[in-house]
Design a protein around this motif. Structure first.
Motif, PDB file in Angstrom:
ATOM      1  N   HIS A 187      15.796 -50.600  26.363  1.00 20.79           N
ATOM      2  CA  HIS A 187      14.466 -50.026  26.140  1.00 20.79           C
ATOM      3  C   HIS A 187      14.053 -50.162  24.670  1.00 20.79           C
ATOM      4  CE1 HIS A 187      11.075 -47.283  26.496  1.00 20.79           C
ATOM      5  NE2 HIS A 187      11.594 -46.508  25.573  1.00 20.79           N
ATOM      6  N   TYR A 188      14.935 -49.733  23.753  1.00 22.39           N
ATOM      7  CA  TYR A 188      14.577 -49.783  22.335  1.00 22.39           C
ATOM      8  C   TYR A 188      14.624 -51.198  21.779  1.00 22.39           C
ATOM      9  CZ  TYR A 188      14.147 -44.813  22.529  1.00 22.39           C
ATOM     10  OH  TYR A 188      13.723 -43.567  22.872  1.00 22.39           O
ATOM     11  N   ALA A 189      15.445 -52.076  22.366  1.00 26.58           N
ATOM     12  CA  ALA A 189      15.435 -53.487  21.966  1.00 26.58           C
ATOM     13  C   ALA A 189      14.079 -54.107  22.305  1.00 26.58           C
ATOM     14  CB  ALA A 189      16.566 -54.245  22.662  1.00 26.58           C
ATOM     15  N   GLN A 190      13.549 -53.773  23.489  1.00 26.84           N
ATOM     16  CA  GLN A 190      12.233 -54.287  23.895  1.00 26.84           C
ATOM     17  C   GLN A 190      11.130 -53.743  22.986  1.00 26.84           C
ATOM     18  OE1 GLN A 190      12.100 -53.121  28.009  1.00 26.84           O
ATOM     19  NE2 GLN A 190      13.352 -54.860  28.693  1.00 26.84           N
ATOM     20  N   LEU A 191      11.243 -52.471  22.612  1.00 27.85           N
ATOM     21  CA  LEU A 191      10.236 -51.886  21.712  1.00 27.85           C
ATOM     22  C   LEU A 191      10.269 -52.571  20.347  1.00 27.85           C
ATOM     23  CD1 LEU A 191      10.515 -48.056  22.516  1.00 27.85           C
ATOM     24  CD2 LEU A 191       8.794 -49.675  23.321  1.00 27.85           C
ATOM     25  N   LEU A 192      11.472 -52.831  19.837  1.00 27.41           N
ATOM     26  CA  LEU A 192      11.589 -53.533  18.552  1.00 27.41           C
ATOM     27  C   LEU A 192      10.992 -54.934  18.641  1.00 27.41           C
ATOM     28  CD1 LEU A 192      15.169 -52.450  17.423  1.00 27.41           C
ATOM     29  CD2 LEU A 192      13.043 -51.991  16.188  1.00 27.41           C
ATOM     30  N   GLU A 193      11.199 -55.582  19.777  1.00 26.36           N
ATOM     31  CA  GLU A 193      10.637 -56.922  19.994  1.00 26.36           C
ATOM     32  C   GLU A 193       9.109 -56.868  19.953  1.00 26.36           C
ATOM     33  OE1 GLU A 193      10.724 -60.091  23.612  1.00 26.36           O
ATOM     34  OE2 GLU A 193      12.624 -59.079  23.194  1.00 26.36           O
TER      35      GLU A 193
END
Length: 197
Positions: free
Chosen positions: A15-21
């Motif tokens: 979830h947070y990897a996608q947000l950072l992306e």
């Protein structure tokens, strides 16, 4: 987090990897706000637990701002194959903390062992801070539990005892202990509402 439903560690990482992306690709403000609202309090807790506030009351908030500005500017440098989002963000927090101490002329030329961090040592470097928050929230909402549930939850979460240890200590069947813990946690989640465990 979607629907306030607790995520497991892998779901949270993705979830947070996608947000950072999203922040990296299009400076997505909603994604950045979600990162800020989740990690901001953890970074501030880290600052306080590392005694940064003793150098100045404003410094924990300053650390949060510095880390978040770095995330906004450098989200493209995050590589999900190398580290969890929390690992990357915590590393930024540690580095920014060192920078703040340098600016205050409080930083010695030699590094403390405490400032050396093995990135592979832990996928979730905020786990201690998160655990402390859970314990605090459990303590604050204990009054809503029955005496039996309160006793067992205290032993499991605040004294860090296993279900078997509690069973032996209280002379209760293991199934009873597990059942009371489950019911108490259901009740606590209802009382905590949107508060994140």
């Amino acid at each position: 987090m979607p629907g306030n439903k607790p995520m497991n560690q892998e779901d949270e990482r993705q979830h947070y990897a996608q947000l950072l992306e999203k922040v990296a690709e299009s400076q997505d403000r909603a994604a950045f706000e979600a990162i800020f609202s989740h990690f901001g309090p953890l970074i501030k807790s880290f600052a306080v637990s590392s005694n940064l506030h003793f150098q100045g009351d404003h410094l924990p908030d300053e650390l949060v701002q510095e880390v978040m500005m770095t995330i906004w500017r450098k989200a493209a440098l995050y590589d999900a194959k190398k580290a969890a989002p929390s690992t990357w963000i915590f590393t930024i927090a540690r580095n920014q903390r060192i920078n703040i101490l340098r600016k205050l002329n409080k930083y010695r030329n030699d590094l403390d062992a405490d400032d050396v961090w093995d990135l592979e040592a832990d996928d979730d470097l905020f786990s201690d801070v998160r655990e402390a928050r859970i314990q605090k929230q459990v303590q604050e909402h204990m009054s809503s539990l029955s005496v039996d549930q309160k006793q067992i939850i205290s032993k499991v979460f605040l004294e860090d005892k296993s279900h078997q240890q509690v069973s032996d200590e209280l002379g209760l069947p293991l199934g009873t202990v597990k059942s009371r813990v489950r019911l108490a946690m259901q009740k606590l989640k209802l009382n905590l509402g949107a508060t994140e465990l």
